[in-house]
Design a protein around this motif. Structure first.
Motif, PDB file in Angstrom:
ATOM      1  N   UNK A 318       0.626  -1.257  -0.089  1.00  0.00           N
ATOM      2  CA  UNK A 318      -0.570   0.179   0.021  1.00  0.00           C
ATOM      3  C   UNK A 318       0.897   1.102  -0.422  1.00  0.00           C
ATOM      4  N   UNK A 340      -4.285   6.664   3.548  1.00  0.00           N
ATOM      5  CA  UNK A 340      -4.174   5.027   4.827  1.00  0.00           C
ATOM      6  C   UNK A 340      -2.959   5.130   5.653  1.00  0.00           C
ATOM      7  N   UNK A 392      -9.107   8.758   9.623  1.00  0.00           N
ATOM      8  CA  UNK A 392      -9.703   8.043   9.188  1.00  0.00           C
ATOM      9  C   UNK A 392     -10.760   8.929   8.512  1.00  0.00           C
ATOM     10  N   UNK A 395     -10.567  10.387   4.542  1.00  0.00           N
ATOM     11  CA  UNK A 395     -10.324   8.325   3.661  1.00  0.00           C
ATOM     12  C   UNK A 395     -11.992   8.058   3.906  1.00  0.00           C
ATOM     13  N   UNK A 396     -13.073   8.880   4.695  1.00  0.00           N
ATOM     14  CA  UNK A 396     -14.775   8.063   5.123  1.00  0.00           C
ATOM     15  C   UNK A 396     -15.355   9.348   4.591  1.00  0.00           C
TER      16      UNK A 396
ATOM     17  N   UNK D 305     -16.330   2.770   7.991  1.00  0.00           N
ATOM     18  CA  UNK D 305     -15.436   3.075   6.144  1.00  0.00           C
ATOM     19  C   UNK D 305     -14.338   3.123   5.915  1.00  0.00           C
ATOM     20  N   UNK D 306     -13.561   3.927   7.055  1.00  0.00           N
ATOM     21  CA  UNK D 306     -11.939   3.987   6.572  1.00  0.00           C
ATOM     22  C   UNK D 306     -11.849   3.332   6.632  1.00  0.00           C
ATOM     23  N   UNK D 307     -11.452   2.261   8.267  1.00  0.00           N
ATOM     24  CA  UNK D 307     -10.979   1.097   8.346  1.00  0.00           C
ATOM     25  C   UNK D 307     -11.202  -0.319   7.217  1.00  0.00           C
ATOM     26  N   UNK D 309     -12.296   0.700   3.956  1.00  0.00           N
ATOM     27  CA  UNK D 309     -11.239   0.802   2.753  1.00  0.00           C
ATOM     28  C   UNK D 309      -9.475   0.370   2.712  1.00  0.00           C
ATOM     29  N   UNK D 310      -9.035   0.396   3.599  1.00  0.00           N
ATOM     30  CA  UNK D 310      -8.085   0.191   3.773  1.00  0.00           C
ATOM     31  C   UNK D 310      -7.412  -1.221   3.583  1.00  0.00           C
ATOM     32  N   UNK D 313      -7.517  -2.455   0.180  1.00  0.00           N
ATOM     33  CA  UNK D 313      -6.572  -1.877  -0.659  1.00  0.00           C
ATOM     34  C   UNK D 313      -5.522  -2.589  -0.454  1.00  0.00           C
TER      35      UNK D 313
END
Lengths: 411, 411, 411, 411
Positions: A318, A340, A392, A395-396, D305-307, D309-310, D313
């Motif tokens: 990543x 991220x 976070x 990202x959200x 949501x962020x977790x 996505x991470x 990926x």
């Protein structure tokens, strides 16, 4: 998506690996002894200068710098090419980055000076920094407020004729206690009434400017890091208007520009620490015997090894993707990934290091192994440049926008 | 299962809470200043003696001691009654336990001397320890081997006429660097050829015995704790045979006897630290504002608060049940629970403290808050008295036996 | 805090355990065969009635009921005394609760009728329910809105002369498809303009009332549970005003009253499932061999066993404490604990069951073992009566209030 | 490391995405209705054949096949190029893979027949499979033993003249209940006395061979998947020696060869499910309101949501790297990565899907959303082709070898 290192990058990898084996790892006990003997947590041990000289000689200097410049010795590597070098350096985080003039926050400060500095600032500060003669700190975070929200910045920069007068307090200005530190890049507010992201400015402030007082060095867990995380008071600090980086109100913009590459560096160093911790874990598990069997033969320890390998591989990929995105589409398009890795890399490092500590028993908590200090460093990364929760949130918000009802997306 | 505190226990709780509020918490900054001023990590700051005097005056002395004895001031509380007092002390772990003469490893050593000491040992060592005049250390763990497996003990205790000669090396002998420390209880092997759990013996060794050399104090996450975790070399250390506790070969048995109550103390103190960390988290979250809202209004922080509350409640109940089992059916019948709290309490404490650090930002890593040091202490507990993995193994073996095929159960 | 079961409770435990061993476990394969043969997921297999008759004969009937009543056979146990019985029943959740007339939502409905029902409602509905002749459902949750927020309730109850007219849609009305189901307790809004918690009312609605249409049974993870989770449409359903429970606007209050004991039941049953899953895990691990060793000898599986034991013990204690609080200080004072067990018990159960599935391999996902169905049931508990997040919010708000600045606390 | 899709791959991605939007997603409710109407869990609904015809027409057929062959319509994509197509198909796992003739276990079986089949086997079985006319199952796993250890295989294949006689029992032979299924590839032991990995052989066995009895279809959680996971008894099943794939004793080798690409397919489909689950989560969170705010505005949901996505990926990148390694250095050199994705991808999928279920409330557990069925499918992946623990063991052993003392490495 192509992470293949260029031939030049591979060459630097090989040269850096040789330097680590031949000089850096052997220097670690020397360093520990020189520090212990000095009795001064901010001592600058001679072995560091020896390593710097050797690195320079081997052409391993200013590797971070995106511009190729023979005078500086910087190869002008892309993020994709430089990232794996950061990982290698991260295996010996107290020595390798400084030895190669690639240590934070000097790297970020040099980038900022390169991009936004005046000719005079470059001559006075950037040049000796690129030569490894002068160090610097970055005074951004403030005590008492959540600095991840830039509107919280309290340090005032008040125009007064052709000067600004700075009043406020900063902390966690890393590197300030380094004996070579001469200059601060300071974030403050020039106009509290401007739009949210135009209130801040950045200035170059010599450390010996009257009114600048280093109050104390802050420990992290119990470590008083050599470079020092300083609390600094600014009391009627007068700097000429030429101290300004870019223009008034550009502070937030500069902090954003500075941020992307720094993330890659931090995260790859964290991955380097994690790799070294995993090696230590495995080696220890193979030599240690309990209840008649080497610890390495136990399925729970084998699970830890496997999980560590999986997690490290994933977060490295990543981070490499993020570097590649920055090289190809730019920081802005890579915002999700930049956020991220800031969340993911320290957490992977912490998990792996913690498992390694556990396998080392009480010794893992001491300076007999680098693990506890790695842990403290990686834990700090969950807060430096904003806590996980802020990233976070970033990202959200981008994910929510991706699927927002059409009406909202237009807004 | 009845955890209701007795009227006497409730009285002690109230007295202890008042002592914390009126003396211990106010002493914390004084303590920090005295330590800082001394420049000596093993300094014995005057405020500690003042607290001890005050505690004694208030009848808050030797609370840990299972025997009621007016001369010692010990109330003779059951584990169930003493456990909540440990939790309260754990909220200020650097001051409250020592102030009340309830700090490890002195408590365990006093119990061992009480149970297994000769009249002379009691007169020479136990008496001044109960008076809070002399401190002691417990030299069990060794570098280079996994000490959770008692067969790994390497220190040799060789009989030579009416003496034993001790040779070996110990580390993490906590309290050794305390200025009041005068004596060590040492675990070693008197007979490497005996059955596995009859090879070890324990002896009382004055710290100033020739051949005992304190090599260094070991840091934990950078902290050089005041009491010191010492590495000690034993080189031809001659002690009279009267130094033996109980008999030759009783070392393992004594270590088991010592262990149960110590677990309760450690775990309840860890819970006390967790409670204080949660209070700090909440207070900070209420005062800190980001993006226009107090952090406490955010659902992720609220989740942390709720999860912390749930986890603390659960592990406290398990520890209380363990104390109650020890009081009612004894240590042996409580083996699963004694192992369980050793795994669970530090992990809950670490989770809660880590969340609190995160909410405090970078400041949470410094000495401005007790959190980072709490973390280091709680992390140590995952290794002290055996790593989690050994305790889980103990529990699993008992569970497997519970459902073993009848044939195996007979074996 | 005293969880010691009363002598009567212990007697019921013994009787219930005997009933489980002698009748319930042996009935499980019979039940499976009768269900399979019927080809009807909502079939009422004869073995259930046989178990009910046997339970009644043994005096194991209406154990949940807080009132002692010889006619009903209910012993009038406290929450503390009844909770361990729920755990035992939870080991065979498809049979034991119904066999003893202790299955949800009948228990909750009976309590509500007892507390708030008119004499006529008691005669018509409560009496045959206590006799185990009639079943009932609870129509609270609605599709399309988050029902954990009571203000979201959409079903309208419009007064029309001496009738109410009900219009709306409910789902997850469990038990509706049970062949014995005759009556619904329905939550709706009588006054959308009233204060937030006075808008709702509850009514007793016979299932065969014109306008009540059961649209479908909802599966949970593919399981069409025997009792059925129904989606029900209410279209101009006329009920007399005497259908009202308590008064207009009392709906929210009733739902709160109903909630506490139900939580204990659900959580203890989840713990019972977890215990059975752990037993299955251990038994399987002892019999299964891979790479030359029984799975039970592997340290990772032993860790799972130990962690499961620790987690189950902790959450059982918390649930017992909650029961005890409800008995001694009431539901309101136990709000934090009631919310806490709702979050903690299903999560522990899910963890333990998931580990057990993993040790069983693919078979663990099938009906050859009860594990996958246990998982589905425990997963549902994270949503039933409000999702985890709502309960964590409740806990956090109480914690925040505990430490709120004095000014806010007054507000 | 270059994951950039080739121009052909990009073309296929676009074509497949269009096919999904225009045909597959719209077919989902049609499919559900046709299945429901049939009342037969193993019904073959007409819409599937319509999709197959459309896919064929669009040149989206046999995409998995590594050989480019105009007759079959297979484009001959590399693993790197095919992997992203698998992810896209995984978003509608019940329709898209079968529609494009890319569903397991047919894909693996076709590869095996291609690599190891005789001319006759290819003509009889491979040809109609490539045409999408015939389906197949893979009979490897056995009840009662841990099939992840190949030495545990119990089905006997006894030579008898020019025939083998098969006796044994298999289960989880997926696809057996598909109305198009005609043939099994069966793993068994031809020589229990041979070296550990030469005992097994594989044979092609028509489903209608006398002695082959399908005992039952196994549910997963409560789902009776359309294709069926069959338990099959083999009782004196006579097959000619020409049924053998490759040679006697080659069974283990074939299973290894089959395994690599299958892993990529499974993992990428799991990632596709995770992506769809995340989209559903976000969409739901935006539309659902509790306590006056959309759920999407809550920081805990934003964290999820962020977790998600991470995590998605990271695991996608690891899977892509694995595909690339298989393309460039082969399966053997990619063993660590092939094991790693098998562990990581299902776990990420499960985490994301579980969060999505939670945001959907009780509805998330039903067939109104694909989430609960996704969960069941992803949970199965933690066991299919060996449980996580076996793959972690593989990784750990390679890591241990990497750092083994030189003496051991030679051994």
């Amino acid at each position: 998506m192509d992470f293949t290192p260029s031939p030049r990058a591979r060459e630097y990898q090989e040269k850096l690996l040789a330097f680590m084996d031949e000089h850096v790892y052997p220097a670690e006990p020397v360093y520990a002894a020189q520090m212990a003997e000095s009795g001064n947590p901010n001592f600058h041990p001679p072995v560091v200068e020896e390593l710097k000289a050797e690195a320079k000689k081997r052409g391993l200097w200013n590797l971070f710098h995106p511009h190729r410049d023979e005078a500086w010795g910087s190869p002008g590597l892309s993020n994709t090419d430089y990232a794996p070098l950061c990982e290698i350096m991260g295996r010996s985080p107290q020595l390798a980055p400084e030895a190669t003039n690639c240590n934070a926050p000097d790297t970020g400060n040099m980038e900022v000076l390169q991009l936004f500095g005046t000719a005079e600032q470059k001559e006075t500060w950037l040049k000796p920094m690129l030569a490894g003669e002068v160090s610097s700190a970055f005074a951004m975070t403030e005590p008492g407020v959540a600095s991840s929200d830039a509107t919280n910045v309290r340090l005032r920069m008040t125009a007064d004729g052709d000067h600004y007068v700075l009043n406020g307090r900063k902390w966690f200005a890393s590197n300030t206690l380094h004996p070579h530190c001469r200059v601060l890049i300071v974030m403050g507010k020039t106009d509290a009434g401007a739009p949210v992201h135009r209130q801040q400015s950045m200035m170059v402030v010599p450390l010996d400017t009257p009114g600048v007082t280093v109050v104390r060095g802050l420990p992290v867990f119990g470590y008083l890091d050599r470079e020092g995380h300083a609390e600094i008071v600014f009391e009627d600090v007068r700097v000429p208007k030429t101290a300004l980086l870019a223009g008034e109100g550009d502070g937030f913009m500069i902090s954003q520009a500075r941020l992307g590459p720094g993330r890659i560096h931090h995260c790859m160093r964290a991955i380097g620490m994690a790799e070294r911790a995993l090696d230590l874990l495995i080696t220890r598990a193979q030599s240690r015997v309990t209840f008649g069997e080497p610890v390495a033969s136990r399925a729970n320890i084998q699970d830890w090894i496997a999980e560590s390998r999986i997690e490290i591989e994933m977060v490295r990929l990543l981070t490499m993707k993020t570097a590649w995105l920055m090289d190809t589409v730019g920081n802005r398009a890579a915002r999700t990934e930049i956020a991220a890795i800031k969340v993911a890399a320290p957490q992977v490092a912490l998990k792996v290091i913690d498992r390694a500590i556990q396998v080392h028993g009480a010794g893992g908590l001491t300076q007999d192994f680098p693990l506890a200090q790695f842990y403290a460093y990686a834990r700090t990364l969950r807060l430096a440049d904003g806590p996980d929760e802020v990233h976070k949130r970033t990202i959200a918000r981008m994910e929510l926008r991706r699927l927002a009802p059409a009406t909202e997306r237009q807004g």
